[in-house]
Design an enzyme around this catalytic site. Structure first.
Site, PDB file in Angstrom:
ATOM      1  N   ASP A   1     -14.570  -8.479  -5.916  1.00 30.64           N
ATOM      2  CA  ASP A   1     -14.269  -7.528  -6.174  1.00 30.64           C
ATOM      3  C   ASP A   1     -12.731  -8.137  -6.918  1.00 30.64           C
ATOM      4  O   ASP A   1     -12.239  -8.782  -6.448  1.00 30.64           O
ATOM      5  CB  ASP A   1     -13.954  -6.530  -5.681  1.00 30.64           C
ATOM      6  CG  ASP A   1     -13.928  -6.592  -3.976  1.00 30.64           C
ATOM      7  OD1 ASP A   1     -13.528  -8.515  -3.947  1.00 30.64           O
ATOM      8  OD2 ASP A   1     -14.063  -6.175  -2.653  1.00 30.64           O
TER       9      ASP A   1
ATOM     10  N   HIS B   1     -18.337  -0.868   4.782  1.00 28.95           N
ATOM     11  CA  HIS B   1     -18.568  -1.488   3.063  1.00 28.95           C
ATOM     12  C   HIS B   1     -18.530  -3.005   3.334  1.00 28.95           C
ATOM     13  O   HIS B   1     -18.345  -3.486   3.771  1.00 28.95           O
ATOM     14  CB  HIS B   1     -17.210  -0.759   2.453  1.00 28.95           C
ATOM     15  CG  HIS B   1     -16.263  -1.631   2.528  1.00 28.95           C
ATOM     16  ND1 HIS B   1     -14.752  -0.814   3.092  1.00 28.95           N
ATOM     17  CD2 HIS B   1     -16.199  -2.675   2.792  1.00 28.95           C
ATOM     18  CE1 HIS B   1     -13.682  -1.204   3.444  1.00 28.95           C
ATOM     19  NE2 HIS B   1     -14.181  -2.699   3.535  1.00 28.95           N
TER      20      HIS B   1
HETATM   21  C1  F6R Z   1     -13.448  -8.568  -0.233  1.00 25.30           C
HETATM   22  C2  F6R Z   1     -14.499  -7.099   0.772  1.00 25.30           C
HETATM   23  C3  F6R Z   1     -14.531  -6.642   1.654  1.00 25.30           C
HETATM   24  C4  F6R Z   1     -14.170  -7.259   2.853  1.00 25.30           C
HETATM   25  C5  F6R Z   1     -14.080  -5.942   3.998  1.00 25.30           C
HETATM   26  C6  F6R Z   1     -13.652  -6.517   5.372  1.00 25.30           C
HETATM   27  O1  F6R Z   1     -13.604  -9.298  -0.716  1.00 25.30           O
HETATM   28  O2  F6R Z   1     -15.043  -7.162  -0.215  1.00 25.30           O
HETATM   29  O3  F6R Z   1     -15.749  -5.687   1.889  1.00 25.30           O
HETATM   30  O4  F6R Z   1     -14.746  -8.297   3.456  1.00 25.30           O
HETATM   31  O5  F6R Z   1     -13.351  -4.923   3.617  1.00 25.30           O
HETATM   32  O6  F6R Z   1     -12.376  -7.094   5.608  1.00 25.30           O
HETATM   33  P1  F6R Z   1     -11.334  -7.891   6.680  1.00 25.30           P
HETATM   34  O7  F6R Z   1     -11.842  -9.356   6.401  1.00 25.30           O
HETATM   35  O8  F6R Z   1     -10.175  -8.472   6.152  1.00 25.30           O
HETATM   36  O9  F6R Z   1     -11.997  -6.950   7.716  1.00 25.30           O
END
Ligand code: F6R
Length: 250
Positions: free
Chosen positions: A67, A138
């Site tokens: 993304d 998500h």
């Molecule tokens: C990032 C992405 C998001 C993250 C998710 C978890 O490219 O696609 O789906 O993987 O928001 O974020 P963190 O790792 O910061 O807990």
């Protein structure tokens, strides 16, 4: 889904990097799907360390990120392009022209989504997709309620997601309101998926993922229908799953 229990986030990162390096060695011209966020940072550091110490080469690898924010140039410190440059790309021998993220500055965002989807297909699809998971389930920027059939698309970021990501910006107002993300169908087309989770805040969603139904209210739940998913999670993230003694965890 195969569950791997890591002692802590360091071990999660080390095991994830080992998994990826093994794949890269088996298939030096593979297509890697990459993620941003806090979770994969330690894994990227391990990949960099290994490349320096053991000479693992990424010369023939192609990467596609999940993304990108709409409206931020790749040179903006909060863009995901900038993040990837800083956290990984500049430190390994991966040619920059083989690294792809959606262009959040494209004039025609719909056309950009289609172009990105086609570009992935033209490269033969993603061999291994690395994923993090949001506390609401998500994956990419596919929030609860996103169709399982979705391909790369523009999303309006929820208040919760903007607030969660505000930690990287100076104020909430600065956080973009839209992003381009691979869709759930795009992610599901990947041949292998490696999902990482660490920290207490992921304990509830991992429990739901392990125990719950496949439901569009929990985007990551679709991964249960993918034939090759590995989840590496640390002890605190696995607390609720382990309480249920599920999944033959090691
Ligand atoms: C990032 C992405 C998001 C993250 C998710 C978890 O490219 O696609 O789906 O993987 O928001 O974020 P963190 O790792 O910061 O807990």
């Amino acid at each position: 889904m195969k569950w791997i229990h890591a002692k802590d986030s360091h071990e999660m990162s080390r095991l994830a990097a080992e998994f990826m390096i093994q794949e890269v060695k088996k298939q030096p011209s593979m297509v890697l799907g990459l993620a941003t966020g806090g979770t994969p940072v330690g894994t990227y550091q391990e990949l960099i360390r290994d490349a320096r110490e053991n000479g693992t080469s990424y010369k023939a690898i192609t990467t596609f990120n999940l993304d990108e924010y709409v409206g931020l140039a790749g040179t903006h410190p909060n863009s995901y392009r900038y993040f990837m440059q800083q956290q990984l790309f500049e430190h390994i021998d991966l040619p920059i022209e083989q690294t792809y993220l959606p262009n959040g500055e494209a004039k025609d965002l719909m056309a950009e989504c289609q172009r990105y989807e086609e570009l992935i297909a033209r490269h033969g699809g993603i061999d291994l997709q690395l994923l993090g998971i949001g506390t609401n389930g998500h994956i990419g920027f596919n929030e609860p309620g996103t169709s399982f059939q979705s391909t790369t698309h523009v999303v309006t970021l929820t208040k919760d997601t903007r607030e969660a990501n505000a930690r990287f910006f100076t104020s909430l107002e600065e956080v973009p309101t839209h992003a381009i993300t691979m869709g759930i169908a795009t992610i599901m087309k990947s041949k292998r998926i490696l999902l990482l989770a660490s920290g207490e805040e992921k304990a509830d969603i991992l429990y739901q993922l392990a125990l719950g139904e496949v439901d569009e209210k929990v985007p990551a739940s679709i991964l249960k229908q993918h034939p090759d998913v590995t989840i590496i999670a640390d002890t605190v993230a696995l607390r609720r799953v382990k309480e249920q003694e599920l999944c033959g965890l090691r």
